[in-house]
Design a protein around this motif. Structure first.
Motif, PDB file in Angstrom:
ATOM      1  N   ASN A   1     -12.889   5.360  -2.540  1.00 27.09           N
ATOM      2  CA  ASN A   1     -11.596   4.925  -3.266  1.00 27.09           C
ATOM      3  C   ASN A   1     -12.346   4.251  -4.716  1.00 27.09           C
ATOM      4  O   ASN A   1     -13.094   3.512  -4.372  1.00 27.09           O
ATOM      5  CB  ASN A   1     -10.733   4.221  -2.813  1.00 27.09           C
ATOM      6  CG  ASN A   1     -10.126   4.958  -1.524  1.00 27.09           C
ATOM      7  OD1 ASN A   1      -9.972   6.262  -1.779  1.00 27.09           O
ATOM      8  ND2 ASN A   1      -9.593   4.115  -0.575  1.00 27.09           N
ATOM      9  N   VAL A   2     -11.972   4.423  -5.710  1.00 33.20           N
ATOM     10  CA  VAL A   2     -12.166   3.810  -6.704  1.00 33.20           C
ATOM     11  C   VAL A   2     -10.854   3.198  -7.801  1.00 33.20           C
ATOM     12  O   VAL A   2      -9.770   3.677  -7.322  1.00 33.20           O
ATOM     13  CB  VAL A   2     -12.912   4.470  -7.812  1.00 33.20           C
ATOM     14  CG1 VAL A   2     -14.431   4.641  -7.163  1.00 33.20           C
ATOM     15  CG2 VAL A   2     -12.265   5.705  -8.416  1.00 33.20           C
ATOM     16  N   ASP A   3     -10.887   2.212  -8.544  1.00 35.50           N
ATOM     17  CA  ASP A   3      -9.904   1.653  -9.520  1.00 35.50           C
ATOM     18  C   ASP A   3     -10.093   2.434 -10.773  1.00 35.50           C
ATOM     19  O   ASP A   3     -11.194   2.698 -11.206  1.00 35.50           O
ATOM     20  CB  ASP A   3      -9.705   0.212  -9.631  1.00 35.50           C
ATOM     21  CG  ASP A   3      -9.529  -0.602  -8.550  1.00 35.50           C
ATOM     22  OD1 ASP A   3      -8.593  -0.048  -7.812  1.00 35.50           O
ATOM     23  OD2 ASP A   3      -9.941  -1.732  -8.333  1.00 35.50           O
TER      24      ASP A   3
ATOM     25  N   ASP B   1       0.001  -0.235  -9.121  1.00 31.85           N
ATOM     26  CA  ASP B   1      -0.728  -0.644 -10.338  1.00 31.85           C
ATOM     27  C   ASP B   1      -1.518  -2.086  -9.674  1.00 31.85           C
ATOM     28  O   ASP B   1      -1.153  -2.552  -8.807  1.00 31.85           O
ATOM     29  CB  ASP B   1       0.223  -1.303 -11.295  1.00 31.85           C
ATOM     30  CG  ASP B   1      -0.398  -1.506 -12.939  1.00 31.85           C
ATOM     31  OD1 ASP B   1      -1.250  -1.026 -13.017  1.00 31.85           O
ATOM     32  OD2 ASP B   1       0.369  -2.186 -13.556  1.00 31.85           O
ATOM     33  N   GLY B   2      -2.626  -2.043 -10.373  1.00 28.94           N
ATOM     34  CA  GLY B   2      -3.484  -3.449 -10.084  1.00 28.94           C
ATOM     35  C   GLY B   2      -4.685  -2.865  -9.432  1.00 28.94           C
ATOM     36  O   GLY B   2      -4.904  -2.070  -8.514  1.00 28.94           O
ATOM     37  N   PRO B   3      -5.946  -3.735  -9.479  1.00 28.47           N
ATOM     38  CA  PRO B   3      -7.009  -3.395  -8.872  1.00 28.47           C
ATOM     39  C   PRO B   3      -6.899  -3.728  -7.208  1.00 28.47           C
ATOM     40  O   PRO B   3      -6.239  -4.742  -6.664  1.00 28.47           O
ATOM     41  CB  PRO B   3      -7.888  -4.719  -9.245  1.00 28.47           C
ATOM     42  CG  PRO B   3      -7.267  -5.753  -9.906  1.00 28.47           C
ATOM     43  CD  PRO B   3      -5.733  -5.239 -10.317  1.00 28.47           C
ATOM     44  N   GLU B   4      -7.550  -3.018  -6.497  1.00 26.80           N
ATOM     45  CA  GLU B   4      -7.759  -2.892  -5.183  1.00 26.80           C
ATOM     46  C   GLU B   4      -9.038  -2.520  -4.634  1.00 26.80           C
ATOM     47  O   GLU B   4      -9.428  -3.147  -3.669  1.00 26.80           O
ATOM     48  CB  GLU B   4      -6.700  -1.588  -4.588  1.00 26.80           C
ATOM     49  CG  GLU B   4      -6.537  -1.775  -3.168  1.00 26.80           C
ATOM     50  CD  GLU B   4      -5.581  -0.396  -2.734  1.00 26.80           C
ATOM     51  OE1 GLU B   4      -5.633  -0.139  -1.817  1.00 26.80           O
ATOM     52  OE2 GLU B   4      -4.425  -0.358  -3.333  1.00 26.80           O
ATOM     53  N   PHE B   5      -9.667  -1.803  -5.318  1.00 21.18           N
ATOM     54  CA  PHE B   5     -11.165  -1.359  -4.751  1.00 21.18           C
ATOM     55  C   PHE B   5     -12.220  -2.419  -5.297  1.00 21.18           C
ATOM     56  O   PHE B   5     -12.233  -2.591  -6.280  1.00 21.18           O
ATOM     57  CB  PHE B   5     -11.507   0.198  -4.733  1.00 21.18           C
ATOM     58  CG  PHE B   5     -10.134   0.780  -4.001  1.00 21.18           C
ATOM     59  CD1 PHE B   5     -10.278   0.799  -2.734  1.00 21.18           C
ATOM     60  CD2 PHE B   5      -9.283   1.427  -4.862  1.00 21.18           C
ATOM     61  CE1 PHE B   5      -9.015   1.492  -2.275  1.00 21.18           C
ATOM     62  CE2 PHE B   5      -8.194   2.107  -4.201  1.00 21.18           C
ATOM     63  CZ  PHE B   5      -8.283   2.094  -2.706  1.00 21.18           C
TER      64      PHE B   5
END
Length: 68
Positions: A19-21, A42-46
């Motif tokens: 997975n990527v942002d 929404d928002g950074p996760e990875f």
């Protein structure tokens, strides 16, 4: 410019198939690389950001939606 996560990236080439942002501008359902972000939180996760989105930002390419 904002960031969104994409659980299963489509049409994105990375060194990691995980997975990527992604980044987006005026249309929060379309990443700068063209990936479909509809329904993506929404928002950074990875830990990794889509290299195509990064390239668009680094090159200063205008957003296809708003032109900025």
């Amino acid at each position: 410019m904002s960031a969104a996560t994409l659980p299963h990236p489509q049409g994105t080439v990375t060194g990691n198939p995980g997975n990527v942002d992604h980044y987006y501008c005026c249309d929060d359902e379309t990443a700068l690389c063209g990936a479909d972000l509809a329904g993506v939180p929404d928002g950074p996760e990875f830990d990794e950001v889509c290299p195509l989105c990064v390239l668009v930002m680094e090159e200063g390419a205008p957003c296809p939606g708003c032109g900025e």
